[in-house]
Design a protein around this motif. Structure first.
Motif: not given
Length: 998
Positions: A965, A968, A982
């Motif tokens: 991730k 993301q 983030e």
């Protein structure tokens, strides 16, 4: 003479020695040597309390520690109040204040008695069914009321003003129990020269000799013999005699817990004396001589005040000189109750009838009853009793009939036999054997170095008991290493010799009538019908029956009720008693006060503070401290006008720009030494240690068997056969235990020795660009250059003239050294380093700055960034697992499918969209803050700080598939807002790692 029920010429107390006490506001008089129970009975008082569930009037049932009813609140003064004291064990003294419990507004008129009218609604297990609906009512209605009604007595509200003592002891032979068997065993063991401790819970030794006046030992009264023999034992230098001392716990390797009541019997104890003393004894051998407990008869109304055990009535008469009534009925299924009747009759007490449920009692007792003019009804039963606050009559009928004759009595004594007291034997993990002939459990298979003697071993007759005890006492003493021999021979006789069994289930189990209140467990109001109901409800194991009915779960731990409950359950199931099972006897044997167990561990001593050798310097510098485990660690050093955040920001900047000194003495330190030290380290840690050369260090990960991270730390190899292991501060004891456990159980073939050295070394961490410059003038015998002493090196030399183990390592990501010096020199060396560091602009920094600095570098703290469910790969430490290693603790766990699957939580970094926003540690992380509740949580924040060096907030977190991730945006719901974050790498500062080289 004190009390209308005292009988002139009876008992062993001195009539002239009186003591005044208060009972529920009434001033009464007893004799010195009385218990509260005997003093109340002497004053004609049988009503002693109210039952737990039904609030039924309850009287004194026993004369010993098995008492379930007469629990009192006793006090010497308003600040010394103790609830739930057994009246049968509390010795009387002048000025004692006693109050009954579990009643309001008074004992005679208790509003709670209304519960008795609703008894049909309070059947066994009613709480499992009644309070389930409506669901919303539990917290608002049911729970508060249940909690209010729960418990017996009222806890003290004031601090305990007394002090307590603790003593550790070793002996060759410990004798638990001071009856005839225990005294004989101790005497035989002492004669061999063995060191002996003998303990008994009563004020005077003698056990059953307190009440059994028909026993003669060595030509004298049994009780007199006991007192003379105890005096003889006290005079021996190898014997410790402990009266008023309960052997309450039998633990592994013959470790025994004893609770000694030192001053509870004194009106004005000396201030230096403790109230109670905890003895922790390691005995080579143990003699269990705990006797037997008389069982009551189970019949309707058997709980009325005035109904008591036959042995209790006999004790009150023969030892205290108190008659329990003027007209005493007897109900029995055992010969021993006849002796109580004979003693009472000889003292002038009327015995209207002995009701014997058996068809054929012993011929000797029948003949004696006839000669004394006592009517005996064999094959009969007591159907019920009459009376409100004290028994006034009993209804007697031939067994099996539904109606009978009413006989007036003012007391009723009963006995259905004797249960060997196997509690300590069971605590030792011994296995019981069932004696089918006498329907009782006896010691079977022993797991500890102990032997049982006397009634607790099922031995019948005084001569057989003493002979057995003499033999066992000598045998165990010689097994413990004593070289002498015992030549003792003690002759003993008794008027009646009866076998100590149990009445058959038909006599002792109680009626089937569902309206009858035939009590099995007096304290928890468990009736025979409750046991049968439990069986009908599907409870086929005695452990299930116990929990469904609460039989045997009260403070008396089922001493009078367990065997009855088992017999009734077995009868209802149509099985033999051993097939149904026996409940577990656990420590303590009788309740032990918190004061005894806690001892000095209260107030500031409850959780003793551990201080580093440099603590005084930190205090002088005005450091604030935080508790880390038991350690007091400098948290931060605020200068005038600074708050915590300003101080931490300054310290963080100073360490990175100049240098900082940090007290790391609390790190766990373990010395691993021996020819197989490297092999042991290979098995305990995930990475390889064969290739680590002396003088070098390596970061190591330790796993549990299931593959999860257990601890971490830097390990230095000092020589081929010697490692200096560091652990986390909080992990030091458990890592040491972990290593010892595996060394002793899994790798005993390895020649390795482990030594905890945490307290032996003071550790001073000097971190920052000028660290080398600061310590160089003080170091002797070690070349500190990068070439000679690179990162992750260790060497021995001197600093400030003191021997040192110097590590080149860092937890801040800077050029760093950890200086280990003997603890006694810790502060002196710190001050010498500080003298050179301060002029350069360095600072001392605390744990909060240490946390921020390590988080900037992505260094984890086990226990904060791990939660017991992370593997090394989850924590981003897969590089620390040796790829070629074939074995180490946890290697099989790491191969489990669940630990290598996708979708596991992984440690990552988090950056808030707003750099000024600092997340809350522990906050949950979601993908969509607008999803319906309950939300799907992806993970949580493990560490979160403001970083002055990064000029923004930083955080670490565990997130499902976190590494996938990266980049993301996720969300962290806070109490009043949602914060966007983030996902990023966990290293926020100096990603290349160049600063560790200076």
């Amino acid at each position: 003479m004190s009390g209308a029920n005292r009988i002139a010429g009876k008992g062993r107390l001195t009539p002239a020695k009186t003591a005044r006490f208060t009972y529920d506001g009434r001033i009464l008089t007893g004799l010195e040597g009385d218990t509260v129970a005997s003093a109340l009975l002497a004053n004609g008082i049988h009503l002693a309390g109210r039952s737990f569930k039904y609030h039924r009037p309850r009287g004194i049932l026993t004369a010993g520690p098995e008492e379930p009813n007469a629990l009192m609140d006793v006090s010497r003064d308003p600040s010394r109040k103790t609830p739930n004291v057994r009246a049968t064990m509390q010795e009387l003294y002048d000025g004692l204040t006693v109050s009954s419990q579990n009643r309001w507004p008074s004992l005679a008129f208790d509003i709670g008695g209304i519960n008795n009218l609703f008894a049909p609604f309070f059947a066994a297990g009613f709480y499992y069914k009644t309070f389930m609906w409506p669901k919303a009512a539990w917290h608002k209605l049911y729970e508060p009321q249940i909690r209010k009604a729960a418990g017996l007595g009222v806890s003290p509200t004031q601090d305990d003003p007394d002090h307590y003592a603790n003593r550790f002891a070793h002996c060759d032979v410990l004798v638990a129990g001071g009856g005839a068997a225990g005294i004989a065993a101790a005497l035989a063991a002492a004669e061999t020269g063995a060191s002996v401790i003998i303990a008994d819970e009563r004020a005077e030794f003698g056990g059953a000799l307190h009440f059994d006046t028909n026993v003669t030992i060595d030509g004298q009264d049994g009780y007199v013999w006991a007192q003379k023999t105890i005096a003889r034992l006290k005079a021996l230098p190898n014997v410790t005699v402990l009266p008023r001392t309960t052997v309450f716990g039998y633990y592994e390797h013959n470790f025994i817990g004893l609770a000694e009541r030192v001053t509870d019997h004194m009106a004005k104890p000396a201030p230096h004396l403790p109230r109670e003393r905890l003895w922790q004894v390691r005995a080579k051998r143990v003699v269990i001589a705990t006797g037997a407990i008389e069982r009551h008869m189970v019949f309707d109304g058997n709980d009325r005040p005035g109904v008591m055990l036959a042995s209790a009535a006999r004790t009150y008469l023969n030892h205290y000189g108190v008659a329990v009534g003027a007209k005493v009925g007897v109900y029995t299924a055992h010969d021993s109750a006849y002796e109580a009747a004979f003693d009472l009759k000889a003292a002038g007490v009327e015995i209207p009838v002995i009701v014997d449920s058996r068809d054929k009692p012993g011929e000797a007792v029948l003949a004696k009853a006839r000669s004394m003019g006592i009517n005996v009804l064999t094959g009969h039963a007591v159907l019920t009793t009459k009376g409100k606050l004290r028994v006034s009559a009993m209804v007697v009928a031939r067994r099996g009939q539904k109606s009978g004759e009413k006989i007036a009595v003012d007391a009723l004594i009963m006995s259905s036999g004797w249960t060997p007291s196997v509690h300590l034997f069971s605590q030792s993990r011994g296995k019981l054997a069932f004696d089918a002939d006498n329907q009782r459990f006896l010691p079977g298979t022993y797991l500890e170095d102990c032997m049982s003697v006397g009634a607790c071993n099922g031995t019948n007759g005084i001569q057989a008991t003493i002979d057995e005890a003499l033999g066992v006492g000598e045998l165990l003493a010689r097994a413990a290493g004593a070289e002498g021999k015992s030549t003792l021979s003690i002759a003993a006789t008794q008027a009646f010799e009866w076998t100590g069994g149990m009445a058959g289930s038909a006599e002792g189990a109680g009626p089937d009538d569902t309206s009858a209140k035939a009590f099995v467990d007096f304290q928890h109001d468990v009736c025979a019908k409750d046991i049968r109901l439990a069986v009908r409800e599907g409870m086929h194991s005695i452990e299930h029956v116990k929990r469904f009915t609460t039989n045997g779960m009260a403070t008396d731990q089922g001493k009078t009720s367990n065997i009855h409950g088992l017999a009734i359950a077995a009868e209802a199931l149509g099985k033999a008693m051993p097939e149904v099972g026996l409940t577990t006897f656990r420590a303590p044997y009788t309740p032990v006060t918190f004061g005894t167990l806690i001892n000095h561990s209260r107030g500031p001593h409850f959780d003793p503070a551990r201080k580093t050798p440099i603590h005084a310097w930190h205090e002088a510098q005005g450091a604030d401290f935080e508790n880390v485990g038991n350690w007091k660690r400098a948290w931060y050093y605020a200068r005038p006008g600074e708050d915590m955040h300003q101080a931490v920001n300054r310290e963080c900047k100073t360490v990175r720009s100049v240098a900082g000194l940090f007290d790391a003495s609390t790190l766990g330190k373990i010395e691993v030494v021996g020819p197989d030290a490297a092999a042991f380290m290979n098995l305990m840690y995930t990475n390889s240690w064969d290739t680590l050369k002396p003088g070098r260090c390596r970061y190591g990960i330790m796993l549990r068997e299931d593959g999860f991270v257990y601890d971490d730390g830097v390990v230095g190899r000092l020589a081929e056969d010697r490692f200096h292991v560091t652990t986390t501060t909080g992990g030091a004891p458990r890592v040491m235990h972990h290593m010892e456990d595996y060394l002793q159980t899994e790798f005993p073939h390895l020649k390795v020795w482990l030594t905890s050295t945490t307290e032996q070394w003071a550790v001073i961490a000097v971190q920052g660009p000028k660290a080398r410059e600061i310590i160089a003038p003080l170091v002797e015998g070690i070349d500190l250059s990068n070439e000679a002493f690179p990162h992750m090196s260790v060497a021995e030399g001197k600093i400030a003239g003191v021997p040192t183990r110097l590590f080149r390592m860092t937890f801040a990501g800077e050029l760093g050294f950890e200086i280990n010096v003997p603890a006694d020199y810790g502060q002196a060396v710190w001050e010498a380093i500080w003298e050179g560091a301060e002029p350069m602009g360095a600072c001392a920094y605390g744990t909060e700055t240490m946390h921020v600095l390590r988080a900037e570098k992505g260094y984890i703290i086990v226990g904060q960034d791990t939660d017991g469910t992370l593997t090394p790969d989850d924590a981003g430490l897969a590089w620390a697992v040796g790829k070629k290693k074939t074995d180490f603790v946890g290697i099989r766990g790491l191969k489990r499918p669940d630990l290598v699957r996708s979708g596991r939580k992984q440690l990552v970094g988090l950056k808030t969209k707003d750099p000024r926003e600092v997340l809350e540690e522990g906050a949950q992380i979601v993908a969509d803050p607008n999803q319906p509740k309950p939300m799907t949580m992806l993970g949580h924040v493990t560490s979160s700080y403001w970083s002055e060096n990064c000029e923004r907030s930083i955080a670490m977190a565990v997130v499902i598939d976190g590494r996938a991730k990266m980049g993301q945006t996720l969300y962290v719901p806070m109490a009043d807002r949602v914060v966007a974050v983030e996902v990023c790498d966990a290293v926020f500062y100096d990603k290349e790692g160049g600063r560790i080289n200076g």
